[in-house]
Design a protein around this motif. Structure first.
Motif, PDB file in Angstrom:
ATOM      1  N   PRO A  52     -38.342 -41.284  -0.224  1.00 60.41           N
ATOM      2  CA  PRO A  52     -39.541 -40.902  -0.975  1.00 60.41           C
ATOM      3  C   PRO A  52     -40.122 -39.581  -0.519  1.00 60.41           C
ATOM      4  O   PRO A  52     -40.677 -38.832  -1.334  1.00 60.41           O
ATOM      5  N   ALA A  53     -40.000 -39.267   0.774  1.00 63.81           N
ATOM      6  CA  ALA A  53     -40.562 -38.004   1.267  1.00 63.81           C
ATOM      7  C   ALA A  53     -39.872 -36.808   0.600  1.00 63.81           C
ATOM      8  O   ALA A  53     -40.532 -35.867   0.135  1.00 63.81           O
ATOM      9  N   VAL A  54     -38.529 -36.847   0.559  1.00 58.68           N
ATOM     10  CA  VAL A  54     -37.765 -35.760  -0.063  1.00 58.68           C
ATOM     11  C   VAL A  54     -38.103 -35.665  -1.545  1.00 58.68           C
ATOM     12  O   VAL A  54     -38.302 -34.573  -2.088  1.00 58.68           O
ATOM     13  N   THR A  55     -38.193 -36.821  -2.205  1.00 58.12           N
ATOM     14  CA  THR A  55     -38.461 -36.838  -3.645  1.00 58.12           C
ATOM     15  C   THR A  55     -39.835 -36.270  -3.967  1.00 58.12           C
ATOM     16  O   THR A  55     -39.978 -35.435  -4.867  1.00 58.12           O
ATOM     17  N   VAL A  56     -40.848 -36.746  -3.240  1.00 56.64           N
ATOM     18  CA  VAL A  56     -42.210 -36.248  -3.478  1.00 56.64           C
ATOM     19  C   VAL A  56     -42.281 -34.757  -3.187  1.00 56.64           C
ATOM     20  O   VAL A  56     -42.926 -33.984  -3.919  1.00 56.64           O
ATOM     21  N   ALA A  57     -41.595 -34.311  -2.120  1.00 57.79           N
ATOM     22  CA  ALA A  57     -41.589 -32.884  -1.782  1.00 57.79           C
ATOM     23  C   ALA A  57     -40.960 -32.066  -2.914  1.00 57.79           C
ATOM     24  O   ALA A  57     -41.462 -30.990  -3.272  1.00 57.79           O
ATOM     25  N   MET A  58     -39.862 -32.575  -3.484  1.00 52.35           N
ATOM     26  CA  MET A  58     -39.191 -31.860  -4.589  1.00 52.35           C
ATOM     27  C   MET A  58     -40.087 -31.768  -5.818  1.00 52.35           C
ATOM     28  O   MET A  58     -40.016 -30.812  -6.583  1.00 52.35           O
ATOM     29  N   LEU A  59     -40.920 -32.817  -6.005  1.00 52.34           N
ATOM     30  CA  LEU A  59     -41.742 -32.871  -7.212  1.00 52.34           C
ATOM     31  C   LEU A  59     -43.139 -32.277  -7.022  1.00 52.34           C
ATOM     32  O   LEU A  59     -43.942 -32.293  -7.950  1.00 52.34           O
ATOM     33  N   LEU A  60     -43.413 -31.764  -5.829  1.00 50.03           N
ATOM     34  CA  LEU A  60     -44.741 -31.173  -5.577  1.00 50.03           C
ATOM     35  C   LEU A  60     -45.128 -30.084  -6.582  1.00 50.03           C
ATOM     36  O   LEU A  60     -46.316 -29.948  -6.906  1.00 50.03           O
ATOM     37  N   PRO A  61     -44.183 -29.276  -7.068  1.00 46.92           N
ATOM     38  CA  PRO A  61     -44.577 -28.238  -8.038  1.00 46.92           C
ATOM     39  C   PRO A  61     -45.287 -28.769  -9.282  1.00 46.92           C
ATOM     40  O   PRO A  61     -46.012 -28.015  -9.945  1.00 46.92           O
TER      41      PRO A  61
END
Length: 499
Positions: free
Chosen positions: A42-51
């Motif tokens: 989830p950390a990687v996913t949320v980071a990718m979707l931060l934009p």
């Protein structure tokens, strides 16, 4: 109290709008899928979707990110149970008994108790967040490095003693993990150590990489080398739901797991890994069916850790919202998402952005129901994976693990490491060494080292800092009891039998 319920009601009004419900559903569904894939957490996913925070309204995006976060905890249990491949580090313990249940034809029961336990724990933890967020955060902030170190020491001792065939084997596996955790850059001094001049080790060894190797790859290798056709019963499925007896055995484990997991989510003491291992140890000690642990699979060993995992994940919102303190990597990324909107998390958040906070809390209730509705009907679908013939199934596990690990950093070096640890895991299983303490040592070792050094700095180099403080002294007494009581009890029992 009346104000709390009024605020929560207004939160439901905001979270219940069609657009926010859609974001919650998409987040939960995406999180479940992410949890199934090893490596893409989830950390990687949320980071990718931060934009997307630049395009989406703050309340909607936080509901979306929260859905991904706890949805991943649901999804991670699926592959842990069916394929012995933890999608998340928090679901590693689920694999210990869940996969044994799947091999003995009870995959449906394991998946059901994981889904319902996650729902129960998530809902209870959300109620606790609603009622006691400021109180719990106020207590958590009083804990310092000595208390954190003693808590991790307790986790080390408990896990090593409970998970192995013997304490010596458990401690041996733990020290392997502690040694692996030292590789890379020192958290405090920045000194690079034990890398062997290999650049890939500069940032340390990725925990998910080792977990996939020790659990998934070693499962395939062990079956190929030592079991052959003897484990064909893995493809047998006797039922796809829980029996009344399994319900009676599960609900106390769900409650105990929630009670263990929630406090750990409020403190920066290693995320959801410690409470899941402690919950497993507790269930193994209290169970009336100890013979099932490690053999045919005990349902309490799935129910308790899954509840602890989800309770801990929900509880991370307590210090995040009330103090602005993230207690996990994903929580830290959620904090940065808030900051992207110019919103400062902390004591004033409930006053300055009350609409967002209470809509987020209300969305947790809604999301838990969504996840239950999403996951329970899929139990019958997931267990069909076990009908795949064993050679093709194990080939699929290796492909799944390889793609997942390579996708983390696009590094072929990671694949060599994963298969190397797969071989190590095979040898450990062959000679009855538990693999779970290796992961515990890797995750908590660097944290424990940093907290110990910080504590000694506070005590000006004197070890008495650990027993001068009441909380850390109490934890040390518990550690000493866990170490001394079992051998004393065994000696007394032997002496009693001779009389």
């Amino acid at each position: 109290m009346l104000d709390t319920w009024n605020n929560l009601l207004s939160g439901f009004v905001t979270a219940g709008t069609p657009i926010n419900l859609l974001w919650a559903f998409v987040g939960c569904a995406l999180g479940t899928a992410i949890g199934v894939l090893p490596g893409l957490g989830p950390a990687v996913t949320v980071a990718m979707l931060l934009p997307i925070t630049s395009q989406v309204e703050p309340t909607a995006s936080m509901i979306f990110f929260a859905g991904i976060y706890y949805g991943a905890m649901y999804g991670g249990s699926t592959t842990s149970i069916l394929l012995n491949t933890p999608g998340e580090t928090g679901t590693m313990v689920t694999a210990l008994e869940g996969f044994k249940m799947a091999k003995s034809g009870r995959a449906g029961s394991a998946l059901a108790t994981a889904a319902i336990g996650s729902f129960v724990a998530g809902t209870l933890a959300t109620i606790l967040v609603t009622l006691f967020a400021p109180v719990v955060a106020e207590f958590a902030v009083k804990l310092g490095p000595p208390e954190y170190f003693c808590m991790m020491l307790l986790a080390f001792i408990t896990v090593s003693a409970v998970l192995g065939q013997s304490t010596v084997r458990g401690l041996t596996a733990l020290f392997i993990g502690l040694a692996l955790g030292l590789v890379g850059m020192d958290q405090i001094s920045g000194q690079v150590r034990y890398t062997g001049n290999i650049p890939e080790f500069m940032d340390g060894i990725e925990t998910v990489l080792i977990a996939v190797g020790l659990f998934a790859v070693s499962e395939v290798m062990y079956n190929a080398l030592y079991e052959g056709k003897s484990s064909a019963d893995m493809n047998r499925l006797t039922k796809a739901q829980m029996t009344p007896l399994e319900w009676r055995r599960s609900w106390p484990a769900w409650l105990r797991g929630t009670a263990i997991g929630f406090p750990f989510g409020t403190i920066p003491a290693g995320g959801s890994e410690i409470p899941t291992f402690l919950s497993y140890a507790t269930e193994k000690k209290l169970s009336n069916h100890k013979e099932e642990f490690g053999t045919t699979g005990a349902i309490e060993g799935v129910a308790g850790p899954e509840a602890a995992n989800n309770a801990a994940v929900t509880a991370t919102l307590v210090p995040l919202l009330t103090l602005g303190i993230p207690t996990s990597v994903t929580a830290a990324i959620l904090l940065s998402a808030l900051q992207n909107y110019g919103i400062q998390a902390g004591p004033q958040l409930f006053q300055n952005s009350s609409t967002l906070v209470w809509a987020l809390i209300a969305s947790l209730y809604i999301g838990n129901v969504m996840l239950l509705v999403l996951n329970l009907p899929l139990v019958g679908l997931w267990v069909k994976l076990l009908k795949i013939p064993k050679p093709q199934l194990y080939a699929g596990i290796l492909i799944f693990a390889t793609v997942g690990v390579y996708g983390m950093r696009q590094s072929s070096f990671d694949l060599f490491i994963m298969y190397g640890f797969g071989l190590l895991g095979t040898l450990m299983r062959r000679y009855d060494f538990p693999v779970a303490p290796v992961i515990v040592g890797m995750i908590l070792g660097p944290l424990a080292e940093a907290q110990m050094r910080n504590a000694l700095s506070i005590g000006e180099g004197h070890w008495r800092v650990f027993w001068d403080r009441p909380m850390s002294f109490t934890l040390l007494c518990v550690v000493a009891t866990c170490l001394l009581l079992p051998p004393i009890w065994s000696a007394w029992q032997r002496r009693k039998s001779k009389v």
